[in-house]
Scaffold this active site. Sequence first.
Site, PDB file in Angstrom:
ATOM      1  CB  CYS A  27      41.543  45.129  45.007  1.00 46.62           C
ATOM      2  SG  CYS A  27      41.277  44.331  46.624  1.00 46.62           S
ATOM      3  CG  HIS A  46      38.017  48.301  45.742  1.00 44.68           C
ATOM      4  ND1 HIS A  46      37.807  47.425  44.694  1.00 44.68           N
ATOM      5  CD2 HIS A  46      38.363  47.544  46.808  1.00 44.68           C
ATOM      6  CE1 HIS A  46      38.025  46.186  45.115  1.00 44.68           C
ATOM      7  NE2 HIS A  46      38.366  46.229  46.385  1.00 44.68           N
ATOM      8  CD  GLU A 104      36.342  49.647  42.168  1.00 45.73           C
ATOM      9  OE1 GLU A 104      36.208  48.512  42.669  1.00 45.73           O
ATOM     10  OE2 GLU A 104      37.441  50.224  42.062  1.00 45.73           O
TER      11      GLU A 104
END
Length: 200
Positions: free
Chosen positions: A79, A182, A184
Amino acid sequence: MVAIIDYDAGNVKSVQKAAEYLGQHAALTRDRADIMNADHVILPGVGAFGDARRKLDDYELTGVIREVADSGIPFLGICLGLQLLSESSEESPGAEGLSIIPGKVKRIPDVGLKVPHIGWNSLKYPNHGRLFKDVPEGSYVYFVHSYYLEADDPAVVTATTEYAALIHASVEKGNVFATQFHPEKSSEAGLRILNNFLEI
């Protein structure tokens, strides 16, 4: 060991938890020795480009990140961590990026879509990317951003998405990888992308 660079720019804990879920020892650190001795290095981040760039300078991390990029240690920007690798950003005129991935960060144009762009978008693969092994083209990943990278060299762009513009969603240059989305927070596809990085 995975070194997650901690420079007060958000989302470090979620990245740490994802790496640990994948069986890695992940340390939040801003210590040069820890970073340079790591097997993998991750630069996460949410927030403003200029503020983050100042934090990197304040914590004497700017040179360390460039060292990692030159060292061959696998490095992943996420990001804002991707955007900081560029040369500059329209978000913070006058603030210099790290110039590791030549290109500019631009604001998502106002064409009637909500900005910031928050949500799931599918990926296209203009070039082969090691992050996307066993991740089918068209997979959905999670974005939260108002700005996006436009890389100078199309050959480094390994994933794109469409949201008011053609967004360079992932880049790869040698040992340096970065994603605007992202991983994650991107469910099974994101964990596979993160695991692919950790296996490099």
